[in-house]
Design a protein around this motif. Structure first.
Motif, mmCIF file in Angstrom:
data_model
loop_
_atom_site.group_PDB
_atom_site.id
_atom_site.type_symbol
_atom_site.label_atom_id
_atom_site.label_comp_id
_atom_site.label_asym_id
_atom_site.label_seq_id
_atom_site.Cartn_x
_atom_site.Cartn_y
_atom_site.Cartn_z
ATOM 1 N N UNK A 1 4.383 -4.580 6.959
ATOM 2 C CA UNK A 1 3.968 -4.629 5.422
ATOM 3 C C UNK A 1 3.714 -3.471 4.807
ATOM 4 N N UNK A 2 3.670 -3.343 3.318
ATOM 5 C CA UNK A 2 3.078 -2.064 2.661
ATOM 6 C C UNK A 2 1.617 -2.031 2.626
ATOM 7 N N UNK A 3 1.198 -2.956 2.838
ATOM 8 C CA UNK A 3 -0.383 -3.160 2.902
ATOM 9 C C UNK A 3 -0.981 -2.777 4.203
ATOM 10 N N UNK A 4 -0.161 -3.156 5.392
ATOM 11 C CA UNK A 4 -0.683 -2.648 6.475
ATOM 12 C C UNK A 4 -0.595 -1.118 6.761
ATOM 13 N N UNK A 5 0.617 -0.563 6.057
ATOM 14 C CA UNK A 5 0.779 0.774 6.116
ATOM 15 C C UNK A 5 -0.049 1.268 5.359
ATOM 16 N N UNK A 6 -0.387 1.025 4.337
ATOM 17 C CA UNK A 6 -1.657 1.714 3.311
ATOM 18 C C UNK A 6 -2.818 1.679 4.130
ATOM 19 N N UNK A 7 -3.325 0.749 4.930
ATOM 20 C CA UNK A 7 -4.468 0.505 5.526
ATOM 21 C C UNK A 7 -4.552 1.582 6.546
ATOM 22 N N UNK A 8 -3.197 1.591 7.462
ATOM 23 C CA UNK A 8 -3.234 2.429 8.528
ATOM 24 C C UNK A 8 -3.325 3.967 8.315
ATOM 25 N N UNK A 9 -2.888 4.120 6.997
ATOM 26 C CA UNK A 9 -2.895 5.658 6.457
ATOM 27 C C UNK A 9 -4.463 5.902 6.069
ATOM 28 N N UNK A 10 -4.951 4.989 5.608
ATOM 29 C CA UNK A 10 -6.546 5.175 5.183
ATOM 30 C C UNK A 10 -7.363 5.162 6.139
ATOM 31 N N UNK A 11 -7.288 4.294 7.201
ATOM 32 C CA UNK A 11 -8.226 4.047 8.401
ATOM 33 C C UNK A 11 -7.839 4.667 9.750
ATOM 34 N N UNK A 12 -6.707 4.835 10.061
ATOM 35 C CA UNK A 12 -6.175 5.683 11.349
ATOM 36 C C UNK A 12 -5.900 6.852 11.277
ATOM 37 N N UNK A 13 -5.358 7.138 10.235
ATOM 38 C CA UNK A 13 -4.944 8.704 9.853
ATOM 39 C C UNK A 13 -5.995 9.479 9.062
ATOM 40 N N UNK A 14 -7.095 8.752 8.320
ATOM 41 C CA UNK A 14 -8.008 9.287 7.631
ATOM 42 C C UNK A 14 -7.609 9.911 6.373
ATOM 43 N N UNK A 15 -6.536 9.619 5.746
ATOM 44 C CA UNK A 15 -6.001 9.954 4.607
ATOM 45 C C UNK A 15 -6.344 9.160 3.203
ATOM 46 N N UNK A 16 -7.163 9.609 2.428
ATOM 47 C CA UNK A 16 -7.667 8.827 1.294
ATOM 48 C C UNK A 16 -7.305 9.523 0.173
ATOM 49 N N UNK A 17 -6.959 8.551 -0.922
ATOM 50 C CA UNK A 17 -6.442 9.265 -2.304
ATOM 51 C C UNK A 17 -7.500 8.983 -3.294
ATOM 52 N N UNK A 18 -8.012 10.087 -4.023
ATOM 53 C CA UNK A 18 -9.034 9.802 -5.067
ATOM 54 C C UNK A 18 -8.456 8.945 -6.449
ATOM 55 N N UNK A 19 -9.229 8.874 -7.208
ATOM 56 C CA UNK A 19 -8.776 8.096 -8.625
ATOM 57 C C UNK A 19 -7.554 8.491 -9.295
ATOM 58 N N UNK A 20 -7.410 9.822 -9.116
ATOM 59 C CA UNK A 20 -6.186 10.453 -9.742
ATOM 60 C C UNK A 20 -5.053 10.398 -8.859
ATOM 61 N N UNK A 21 -4.925 9.864 -7.709
ATOM 62 C CA UNK A 21 -3.819 9.558 -6.788
ATOM 63 C C UNK A 21 -3.672 10.890 -5.843
ATOM 64 N N UNK A 22 -4.480 11.937 -5.793
ATOM 65 C CA UNK A 22 -4.422 13.139 -4.978
ATOM 66 C C UNK A 22 -4.895 12.610 -3.663
ATOM 67 N N UNK A 23 -4.458 13.491 -2.555
ATOM 68 C CA UNK A 23 -5.065 13.310 -0.994
ATOM 69 C C UNK A 23 -6.067 14.264 -1.209
#
Length: 79
Positions: free
Chosen positions: A57-79
């Motif tokens: 799912x898209x939710x798991x892809x987002x979770x994987x990106x943030x938690x496993x790959x340590x990529x977080x976006x700020x409030x503006x949507x920038x990495x």
């Protein structure tokens, strides 16, 4: 005087890449059977992982990106 250019019989030779070890073929076959049960999930444009159908799912892809790959976006949507 002529030198003998042949290698000595005790010299190491490269392993034959066409033949696998005795248990390697069976291990590869078991792994391929496990991979048949998984489905590709695109995380970003260059990363694809294989997951169970429930996690595809898209939710798991987002979770994987943030938690496993340590990529977080700020409030503006920038990495």
């Amino acid at each position: 005087m002529r030198h003998d250019l042949r290698r000595p019989e005790t010299a190491k030779t490269k392993a034959d890449l066409d033949k696998n070890d005795s248990g390697l073929y069976e291990a590869i076959k078991r792994h391929m059977e496990l991979e048949k049960q998984k489905f590709p999930l695109r995380i970003n444009r260059q990363t694809v992982i294989y997951v169970a159908r429930e996690k595809c799912t898209k939710e798991y892809a987002k979770w994987y990106l943030e938690n496993r790959m340590n990529v977080r976006k700020d409030e503006r949507g920038c990495v």
